[in-house]
Scaffold this motif. Structure first.
Motif, mmCIF file in Angstrom:
data_model
loop_
_atom_site.group_PDB
_atom_site.id
_atom_site.type_symbol
_atom_site.label_atom_id
_atom_site.label_comp_id
_atom_site.label_asym_id
_atom_site.label_seq_id
_atom_site.Cartn_x
_atom_site.Cartn_y
_atom_site.Cartn_z
ATOM 1 N N GLY A 187 -5.836 3.059 -5.960
ATOM 2 C CA GLY A 187 -6.819 3.641 -5.053
ATOM 3 C C GLY A 187 -8.245 3.265 -5.405
ATOM 4 O O GLY A 187 -9.051 2.942 -4.530
ATOM 5 N N GLU A 188 -8.544 3.266 -6.715
ATOM 6 C CA GLU A 188 -9.916 3.005 -7.147
ATOM 7 C C GLU A 188 -10.291 1.532 -7.076
ATOM 8 O O GLU A 188 -11.427 1.184 -6.766
ATOM 9 C CB GLU A 188 -10.100 3.496 -8.589
ATOM 10 N N LEU A 189 -9.326 0.653 -7.367
ATOM 11 C CA LEU A 189 -9.641 -0.771 -7.508
ATOM 12 C C LEU A 189 -9.005 -1.647 -6.438
ATOM 13 O O LEU A 189 -9.230 -2.859 -6.417
ATOM 14 C CB LEU A 189 -9.199 -1.259 -8.891
ATOM 15 N N GLY A 190 -8.194 -1.039 -5.582
ATOM 16 C CA GLY A 190 -7.549 -1.826 -4.526
ATOM 17 C C GLY A 190 -6.454 -2.726 -5.041
ATOM 18 O O GLY A 190 -6.212 -3.809 -4.490
ATOM 19 N N LEU A 191 -5.773 -2.324 -6.107
ATOM 20 C CA LEU A 191 -4.695 -3.123 -6.670
ATOM 21 C C LEU A 191 -3.451 -3.069 -5.801
ATOM 22 O O LEU A 191 -3.200 -2.090 -5.099
ATOM 23 C CB LEU A 191 -4.317 -2.620 -8.072
ATOM 24 N N GLN A 192 -2.649 -4.119 -5.892
ATOM 25 C CA GLN A 192 -1.359 -4.148 -5.180
ATOM 26 C C GLN A 192 -0.236 -4.253 -6.193
ATOM 27 O O GLN A 192 -0.218 -5.175 -7.024
ATOM 28 C CB GLN A 192 -1.295 -5.353 -4.237
ATOM 29 N N TYR A 193 0.688 -3.304 -6.151
ATOM 30 C CA TYR A 193 1.838 -3.308 -7.047
ATOM 31 C C TYR A 193 2.917 -4.190 -6.433
ATOM 32 O O TYR A 193 3.357 -3.965 -5.312
ATOM 33 C CB TYR A 193 2.350 -1.880 -7.217
ATOM 34 N N VAL A 194 3.319 -5.241 -7.162
ATOM 35 C CA VAL A 194 4.267 -6.216 -6.607
ATOM 36 C C VAL A 194 5.358 -6.513 -7.640
ATOM 37 O O VAL A 194 5.250 -6.155 -8.815
ATOM 38 C CB VAL A 194 3.554 -7.535 -6.217
ATOM 39 N N SER A 195 6.392 -7.191 -7.188
ATOM 40 C CA SER A 195 7.426 -7.653 -8.112
ATOM 41 C C SER A 195 6.864 -8.784 -8.965
ATOM 42 O O SER A 195 5.869 -9.429 -8.601
ATOM 43 C CB SER A 195 8.650 -8.153 -7.337
ATOM 44 N N LEU A 196 7.491 -9.031 -10.096
ATOM 45 C CA LEU A 196 7.047 -10.136 -10.957
ATOM 46 C C LEU A 196 7.141 -11.451 -10.206
ATOM 47 O O LEU A 196 6.246 -12.303 -10.301
ATOM 48 C CB LEU A 196 7.895 -10.184 -12.228
ATOM 49 N N GLU A 197 8.180 -11.628 -9.429
ATOM 50 C CA GLU A 197 8.359 -12.869 -8.668
ATOM 51 C C GLU A 197 7.214 -13.080 -7.691
ATOM 52 O O GLU A 197 6.642 -14.175 -7.605
ATOM 53 C CB GLU A 197 9.689 -12.846 -7.920
ATOM 54 N N ASP A 198 6.854 -12.046 -6.945
ATOM 55 C CA ASP A 198 5.758 -12.170 -5.988
ATOM 56 C C ASP A 198 4.431 -12.433 -6.695
ATOM 57 O O ASP A 198 3.600 -13.218 -6.223
ATOM 58 C CB ASP A 198 5.649 -10.902 -5.142
#
Length: 327
Positions: A187-198
């Motif tokens: 929320g604070e930094l606009g990060l995207q949680y993704v799979s290691l492959e992606d």
């Protein structure tokens, strides 16, 4: 009452030594450029109450078994893979580290290494000093853009999150992979949680920030490099063993990925004939992630405080085996 005996495995700042000498009988390995010989460490471990050590010391089960009255092993580092935690815990020995104090400094170094590798700064400096700069040329020493690119952070602990804050300042698209999601950081930094492959497929910069554990040993290997862009850059300021160095060398030599910036190696100091040192597209540093004057002083202060607390019967906040000692 006699003072507890402690051994410090390398010369540390004088004010910290003075502080320890007020309540302890202190002996020190004074040679800054060489680790303490094993035979001396084995001799000292039998007679001391506290050990103040660095990552360079292998505090294994065999060494710990020789300890007769050791109460605490205070590691002046965040990582503690140099210490056999199970062996220490079985003997009731507290093991401590120095988290938090080096977060921002290590994040600074990581981003500096990223920039130096992307823009070929060490290579350009050598090019000029060697008299090769004869004229300006459109494609001479061209590197990769950083601003508005995509960074993938593997391991979003304190340092990983601090790195993300720096990346945000460069308007980078920030992907991350972690054992657990960090919704607050998203929320604070606009990060995207993704799979290691992606993460590997989409990132222009892949930054290794995960702790070194048996599970993360060689977690980045040949098949992972093959997923990355051929313009991608790998940055590792965590631990050398997390990346398979033979596979990394081959990926760099064959152009599977574009470059790498490394502050850590599986064997340190790294041998001068190490294949990675032969490649022009690798920027190497001698494990200086936390090497600022202020941070190293603070690390020594925290390590000393951990040691003194343990010697007085407390379990320091930074005890890495706290939960097992309380069982």
């Amino acid at each position: 009452m006699s003072k507890p005996k402690i051994f410090i495995t390398r010369k540390i700042p004088v004010p910290i030594i003075d502080q320890l000498e007020k309540s302890c009988e202190v002996s020190i390995w004074e040679h800054e450029d060489t680790p303490v010989p094993r035979e001396i460490l084995e001799e000292k471990i039998t007679e001391i109450d506290g050990l103040f050590c660095l990552l360079t010391e292998n505090i294994n089960e065999e060494l710990i078994s020789k300890a007769k009255k050791l109460k605490v092993i205070s590691n002046m580092a965040v990582g503690y893979n140099n210490i056999d935690i199970n062996a220490a815990t079985k003997k009731g020995i507290i093991v401590t580290n120095t988290p938090g104090v080096l977060t921002e400094t290590t994040a600074d170094l990581t981003f500096a290494l990223l920039m130096a590798t992307a823009r070929r700064i060490p290579e350009a400096s050598s090019y000029m000093r060697e008299g090769k700069w004869k004229t300006w040329s459109p494609m001479q020493l061209t590197g990769q853009d950083i601003y508005n690119s995509t960074i993938g952070i593997i391991g979003l602990g304190r340092i990983g999150e601090a790195l993300a804050r720096r990346a945000k300042g460069f308007n980078m698209n920030i992907l991350y992979r972690n054992r657990n999601r960090n919704l607050q950081a998203e929320g604070e930094l606009g990060l995207q949680y993704v799979s290691l492959e992606d993460l590997l497929k989409k990132s222009d910069f892949v930054c290794i920030m995960t702790p070194y554990t048996p599970e993360t040993y060689n977690m980045i290997r040949k098949e992972h490099f093959q997923l990355m862009k051929d313009t991608a850059i790998l940055i590792n300021t965590a631990r050398g063993g997390i990346v398979n160095e033979n596979d990394l060398y081959q990926a760099l030599a064959d152009g599977v990925i574009w470059a790498a910036g490394l502050d850590v190696f599986e064997q340190e100091p790294v041998p001068l004939d190490h294949p990675l040192l032969t490649l022009p597209n690798v920027v190497t540093l001698p494990h200086i992630g936390s090497a600022s004057i202020g941070t190293r002083m603070k690390m020594a202060e925290v390590a000393a405080e951990n040691l003194l607390r343990a010697l007085t019967g407390d379990i320091p906040q930074n005890a890495v085996n706290k939960e097992w000692l309380n069982d």
